[in-house]
Design a protein around this motif. Structure first.
Motif, PDB file in Angstrom:
ATOM      1  N   ARG A   9       0.828  -1.211   0.000  1.00 39.99           N
ATOM      2  CA  ARG A   9       0.000   0.000   0.000  1.00 39.99           C
ATOM      3  C   ARG A   9       0.859   1.256   0.000  1.00 39.99           C
ATOM      4  N   SER A  10       1.949   1.229   0.741  1.00 37.14           N
ATOM      5  CA  SER A  10       2.798   2.425   0.810  1.00 37.14           C
ATOM      6  C   SER A  10       3.467   2.702  -0.531  1.00 37.14           C
ATOM      7  N   GLU A  11       3.885   1.666  -1.230  1.00 41.43           N
ATOM      8  CA  GLU A  11       4.486   1.860  -2.548  1.00 41.43           C
ATOM      9  C   GLU A  11       3.472   2.415  -3.533  1.00 41.43           C
TER      10      GLU A  11
END
Length: 335
Positions: free
Chosen positions: A125-127
């Motif tokens: 999700r962060s990427e």
């Protein structure tokens, strides 16, 4: 074939002399019959599309591999932007294509139900969030495949996120016709086609092994798309040839995005079936960029004449010309 080449040279010569587009010059050589109204191509606003190829990694437990994939995606986004792209299209598994054996509760020696708790969801999700932020900064539409998590105990979708130039997910396509392994052990299938527009150009999305289903490409022709974006991590058969075939029979652009390690590079096919741009064939990450422009020579014949005529031909126009004749009805009638 020689006559066709000569004809095209005549059209190009007129366009160069008059300053007309190829489409306008073509109309001079192909006048419509008296009393008929020529089917016009849609007034397509040219948009610059980049297709990418990236290395595909298969272990969603590997945090550094997920991070490295994200860095490679963002580097190619910047490269596409530097070449003037308005939209960039990535392959299935651009961040990670989870291996059926890595995910299998019975693996790695046997394929069984996927254990999605093995996926490092926060990292993924962060990427994706950083990619979306870069799309906003570059004002670059970004079509990014990824796994889309659902509520437990449902399996996730295999998806394409459409991220706008404002960094927002404006829609998502979920693969519908999955492989036997995907649908048996890994993913929940999607249910509908998805279209979106960038500067008046309409796109459709397909994914995975869906290149093998011509009815999906025909469905997008009926939805009046100008270009189909197809992302895959690899699928049996000559994928490049199939992409050319779908573009030709539907008279629209097809963008084929595959992994860098694929046996043929990513590329963009024109409505006449010709490759207009290909990524590097050396297996390295790269982008290829073209203008989608229906007035170009590669598109004009197919879009202005071929596509409208096929639509008319399918509308039932032949019924009034059918005849009742014993020699027609007798299939054994010879000569």
């Amino acid at each position: 074939m020689t006559a066709r080449r000569n004809f095209k040279r005549q059209v190009r010569a007129r366009a160069a002399k008059t300053g007309e587009s190829y489409t306008s010059a073509l109309r001079h050589f192909l006048p419509t019959p008296s009393g008929d109204v020529m089917s016009e191509a849609r007034n397509l606003n040219s948009v610059r599309l980049a297709v990418a190829q990236t290395p595909v990694r298969e272990d969603p437990r590997d945090v550094e591999a997920l991070r490295e994939s994200g860095r490679e995606v963002r580097a190619l986004m910047r490269e596409a932007d530097a070449q003037g792209a308005r939209i960039v299209h990535f392959p299935e598994g651009a961040i990670c294509f989870p291996s059926k054996r890595v995910m299998s509760v019975d693996g790695p020696d046997a394929v069984g139900p996927a254990d999605w708790d093995r996926c490092r969801w926060p990292v993924l999700r962060s990427e994706l969030a950083v990619i979306a932020e870069l799309a906003r900064e570059l004002r670059l539409w970004t079509v990014m495949p990824s796994v889309h998590r659902l509520s437990g105990p449902n399996r996730p979708h295999n998806s394409l996120y459409v991220i706008s130039d404002r960094g927002e997910v404006v829609t998502r396509y979920d693969e519908r016709l999955l492989s036997k392994t995907k649908v048996s052990y890994m993913y929940s299938p999607g249910v509908s086609p998805v279209t979106f527009e960038v500067d008046g150009v309409r796109f459709g999305c397909l994914l995975g092994m869906e290149i093998h289903y011509p009815e999906l490409f025909a469905e997008y022709e009926k939805l009046d798309v100008d270009c189909v974006l197809f992302s895959t991590s690899g699928t049996p058969g000559n994928t490049a040839a199939q992409a050319q075939g779908h573009a030709t029979v539907n008279s629209y652009w097809v963008s084929l995005s595959v992994p860098a390690q694929h046996n043929a590079p990513s590329g963009i096919v024109a409505p006449n079936g010709d490759w207009l741009a290909r990524c590097r064939a050396d297996g390295s990450p790269s982008v290829a960029v073209v203008n989608l422009d229906d007035s170009s020579e590669a598109a004009a014949d197919a879009v202005t004449y071929g596509r409208p005529w096929r639509r008319e031909a399918r509308s039932g126009i032949y019924s009034e010309h059918q005849v009742s004749d014993p020699r027609s009805e007798d299939r054994t009638s010879a000569f």
